[in-house]
Design an enzyme around this catalytic site. Structure first.
Site, PDB file in Angstrom:
ATOM      1  N   ILE A  83       0.824  -1.218   0.000  1.00 46.30           N
ATOM      2  CA  ILE A  83       0.000   0.000   0.000  1.00 46.30           C
ATOM      3  C   ILE A  83       0.858   1.269   0.000  1.00 46.30           C
ATOM      4  O   ILE A  83       0.359   2.349  -0.329  1.00 46.30           O
ATOM      5  CB  ILE A  83      -0.978   0.045   1.195  1.00 46.30           C
ATOM      6  CG1 ILE A  83      -0.230  -0.056   2.526  1.00 46.30           C
ATOM      7  CG2 ILE A  83      -1.999  -1.071   1.079  1.00 46.30           C
ATOM      8  CD1 ILE A  83      -1.137   0.133   3.740  1.00 46.30           C
TER       9      ILE A  83
ATOM     10  N   GLY B 273      10.729   5.464   4.232  1.00 46.23           N
ATOM     11  CA  GLY B 273      12.167   5.520   4.401  1.00 46.23           C
ATOM     12  C   GLY B 273      12.766   4.244   4.948  1.00 46.23           C
ATOM     13  O   GLY B 273      13.940   3.961   4.715  1.00 46.23           O
ATOM     14  N   LEU B 274      11.967   3.450   5.668  1.00 45.55           N
ATOM     15  CA  LEU B 274      12.519   2.233   6.264  1.00 45.55           C
ATOM     16  C   LEU B 274      11.920   0.955   5.698  1.00 45.55           C
ATOM     17  O   LEU B 274      12.348  -0.127   6.070  1.00 45.55           O
ATOM     18  CB  LEU B 274      12.310   2.249   7.786  1.00 45.55           C
ATOM     19  CG  LEU B 274      13.199   3.212   8.571  1.00 45.55           C
ATOM     20  CD1 LEU B 274      12.890   3.104  10.050  1.00 45.55           C
ATOM     21  CD2 LEU B 274      14.674   2.921   8.320  1.00 45.55           C
TER      22      LEU B 274
ATOM     23  N   ASP C 233      11.686  12.000  13.284  1.00 49.26           N
ATOM     24  CA  ASP C 233      11.443  12.215  11.856  1.00 49.26           C
ATOM     25  C   ASP C 233      10.019  12.668  11.582  1.00 49.26           C
ATOM     26  O   ASP C 233       9.328  12.126  10.720  1.00 49.26           O
ATOM     27  CB  ASP C 233      11.753  10.922  11.092  1.00 49.26           C
ATOM     28  CG  ASP C 233      11.821  11.144   9.583  1.00 49.26           C
ATOM     29  OD1 ASP C 233      12.105  12.278   9.169  1.00 49.26           O
ATOM     30  OD2 ASP C 233      11.587  10.183   8.838  1.00 49.26           O
TER      31      ASP C 233
END
Length: 742
Positions: A159, A163-164, A287
């Site tokens: 979906i 960043g990870l 973040d």
């Protein structure tokens, strides 16, 4: 245990709240009650409002009733101040990507940050390979396919990607086939990314907050001999703030469009308590950005917790995003104040366009470059403090930023529609007394010494060693108070500040300054600066006082008190434009600051804004003890003595009607009536005679006005306190009476 009645939720009600959506069950509607409607704000910029009309009693009642039913008539995100349109919960199946692929412009080496997987000469880039710079392996392909089972979870497809890692939609077959999300790694060969995922599992097991995505489980899955971990979390099927901004730009055709300011602030006010919660359990988010916040129905969810870490963690990799990450990261560890920085940057990105990746990577545009910042000075000062390059100059906590942003929110919303949004300050008391209130209908400019003893003062810090002692002090005479405070041996900032105020009240400027100079506070404590401002006012030094109040305004941009202090200093210095600006900011937002209304009226009259001054004075609510004084001042401001430029017969008639409707004692009515008829008499003698209309029963002709004035002079003579005053008033009556043969 009841099932949550919200469509598509599937949660259960525990302790009055749903364990999935986190909301209270909606109250049942009676057959005669229609469900409340929810409307969204369509304009992206507030409009200027110059009307100061005070609502009628029924309108006030309605407004109070609306505030008491905030949970039904206004969205949770609007905090009862503005309406934020709900975002429908998205069907999970619609979120599945048909062709999951990481865009080439987002492919970077996870080790050195070099661009990888980019196309050349018309050929598409590789999704798997090795970095040309450091040789590190990269692989951007999904590791799970639709239909695969990962433990009890059936994968339905990808979906999103972040960043990870890839994010997959799945069904939890062990718990009523509920929708869940599996978050894996973008690059399973990256040791830092794997460590972050493990850390996320450990930290997030203890996180329980309604604005933070819930973590249900952590599972592992073997693929080609490599075991990958997946975090199992709740499915949040709304829209991210980043996507909202994209949608606004697509619909408007303006690629610089952003969210309405009130909406951006409302979202941030919901996020800050979640940040404060994380900080309270020793975690930092690291973040934060608009990508990581989703609105679903009337609730926000903070997602993508992969960068969360312990505040004392010195070993784990630090994740952040250029343009949002605090400049000290790399030299210092992430901290609550670096999270405050990211929230401030995200708020700026939500509300106005600027090149935050490059030109303004660690700074903000100024008011000259960005009109929104020029229009809302308090908002600009809030962003400036939140994103200060020096961590020590930022808000000390998410809670502190939230308190000030709440005040800014009310100010911006009031500017948008002209309706006041009062709130209780957590930092200042109310005004100790109103100042600049005319004792007659004559405008009264207060002395600065009176203002110094009238402005709000900082609330006593309950944690201060002297707080309990001050609560027991009953002396009201300044001399007695000085003696009592000097006798105590407690080392207390609060006692020092109270002593300084006692010296200010005595007019002992030298000892006030000496006391303040010896007060030792923590870095960034604005209370001493506030008292320096009061001391400078008492010494009749408005320039020095303004500098002190400006520094408090920088620290507390959501508070009314420093703006009121600045307005007074501007007026005393002859700067009527700034006096207008700051009195207006206070009065438009909070009608309990009566001094601001009279100050704004004085500034407007000084600039020739007679009719707006009348509107401001008429907006003083009838619940105020100074309502009558404001009405009398409005009558005088409308007509003016001597003759006002632009004065018309209509002004005189309206002033007469207003005065006639006031409940006044005989003395005040006589004075006000004489003044009004004097103004009408001067107007008739300097202009047309025989204009239509009557003023206090007198036609606007010279003889009628002379008879009316004669009567009020004689009424004043009967009320005179001395024989000399009585004779002078009778002489006035004789001089003004019409000439006759008798």
């Amino acid at each position: 245990m009841d099932k949550c009645p919200r469509t598509g939720c599937g949660g259960k009600i525990e302790d009055g709240f749903c364990d999935v959506c986190g909301l209270e069950p909606p109250a049942p509607l009676s057959s005669s009650t229609a469900p409340p409607s929810m409307s969204s704000r369509t304009s992206s910029r507030p409009t200027a409002v110059t009307s100061w009309t005070t609502p009628t009693t029924s309108a006030v009642t309605s407004r109070s009733r609306r505030g008491s039913t905030r949970s039904t008539n206004r969205g949770l995100l609007g905090r009862g101040i503005v309406d934020i349109a709900p975002v429908p919960k998205r069907d999970p199946r619609e979120a599945v990507l048909t062709n999951p692929e990481v865009p080439e412009n987002k492919r970077f080496c996870s080790k050195c940050g070099t661009k990888v997987g980019r196309g050349r000469e018309g050929r598409p880039g590789r999704v798997e390979g090795f970095c040309a710079k450091c040789g590190h392996h990269f692989d951007f392909t999904p590791k799970l396919q639709p239909g695969q089972l990962v433990g009890q979870y059936e994968v339905l497809g990808c979906i999103a990607h972040g960043g990870l890692g890839w994010i997959y939609l799945a069904l939890d077959h062990a718990v009523a086939d509920r929708w869940v999300v599996l978050k894996g790694l973008l690059d399973t060969g990256d040791a830092d990314a794997m460590a972050a995922a493990v850390a996320e599992r450990r930290f997030l097991a203890q996180v329980e907050h309604p604005t933070i995505v819930k973590i249900f489980n952590f599972v592992e899955h073997a693929h080609d001999g490599i075991t990958t971990g997946y975090i199992v979390m709740e499915y949040v099927g709304g829209t991210s703030i980043k996507d909202m901004i994209k949608e606004v730009r697509q619909k408007s055709g303006d690629q610089t469009a952003c969210l309405p300011l009130t909406q951006a602030i409302a979202y941030t006010l919901e996020v800050l308590p979640a940040m404060g919660y994380l900080h309270g359990i020793g975690l930092v988010y690291c973040d934060f950005k608009p990508d990581n916040v989703i609105q679903v129905e009337e609730q926000l969810k903070l997602i993508d917790l992969g960068a969360v870490r312990h505040v004392s963690d010195e070993d784990s990799a630090i994740y952040g995003t250029t343009g949002y990450q605090a400049p000290e990261i790399g030299k210092e560890l992430p901290s609550p104040v670096s999270d405050v920085y990211t929230v401030g940057r995200a708020l700026a990105v939500m509300s106005f366009p600027f090149d935050f990746h490059n030109t303004y990577k660690t700074s903000l545009p100024g008011p000259a470059e960005q009109a929104l910042l020029a229009e809302f000075e308090s908002y600009h000062r809030l962003l400036t403090r939140a994103t200060h390059s020096d961590p020590a100059q930022r808000f000390g906590s998410a809670e502190e930023m939230r308190d000030q942003l709440e005040g800014v929110f009310r100010e911006v919303a009031a500017a948008e529609d002209g309706q006041p949004r009062p709130g209780v300050s957590v930092e200042f008391t109310p005004e100790r007394r109103s100042f600049g209130i005319p004792t007659t209908s004559v405008p009264s400019t207060p002395t600065l010494a009176v203002v110094a003893q009238s402005l709000p003062i900082p609330r006593v810090d309950a944690a201060d060693p002297g707080a309990a002692f001050l609560a027991g002090v009953h002396a009201t005479d300044p001399k007695e108070l000085v003696a009592e405070l000097k006798a105590t041996k407690l080392a207390s900032v609060e006692i020092k500040l109270r002593l300084a105020r006692a010296y200010i009240e005595l007019g002992d400027h030298a000892n006030a300054a000496k006391t303040l100079n010896s007060t030792k506070t923590e870095h960034g404590d604005w209370r001493v600066a506030w008292h320096r401002g009061l001391a400078s006012l008492a010494e009749n030094k408005p320039g020095n006082a303004r500098m002190a109040f400006e520094s408090v305004y920088d620290a507390l941009p959501g508070e009314a008190a420093p703006k009121l202090g600045i307005a007074v200093c501007a007026e005393a210095s002859g700067d009527l434009a700034d006096a207008d600006k700051y009195y207006r900011m206070v009065w438009r937002t909070d009608r309990t600051y009566i001094s601001a209304a009279f100050g704004l009226a004085r500034a407007l009259l000084g600039k020739g804004g007679r009719m707006e001054a009348v509107d401001v004075l008429n907006s003083v609510p009838d619940t105020s003890s100074h309502h009558l004084a404001a009405q009398l001042a409005a009558v005088r401001a409308r007509t003016g003595i001597p003759r006002s430029a632009g004065l018309s017969a209509e002004d005189l008639v309206l002033a007469g009607s207003q005065l006639a409707g006031l409940e006044l004692d005989d003395a005040r009515r006589a004075v006000a009536s004489r003044e009004l008829l004097e103004s009408a008499f001067a107007w008739v003698r300097g202009g047309p005679n025989g204009s239509p209309g009557t003023v206090l029963g007198c036609r606007l002709v010279e003889d009628d006005l002379r008879r009316g004035l004669e009567g009020w002079y004689r009424a004043l003579a009967r009320q005179a306190g001395t024989r000399r005053e009585r004779i002078a008033l009778v002489d006035q009556a004789n001089r003004v009476r019409p000439r006759t043969w008798i």
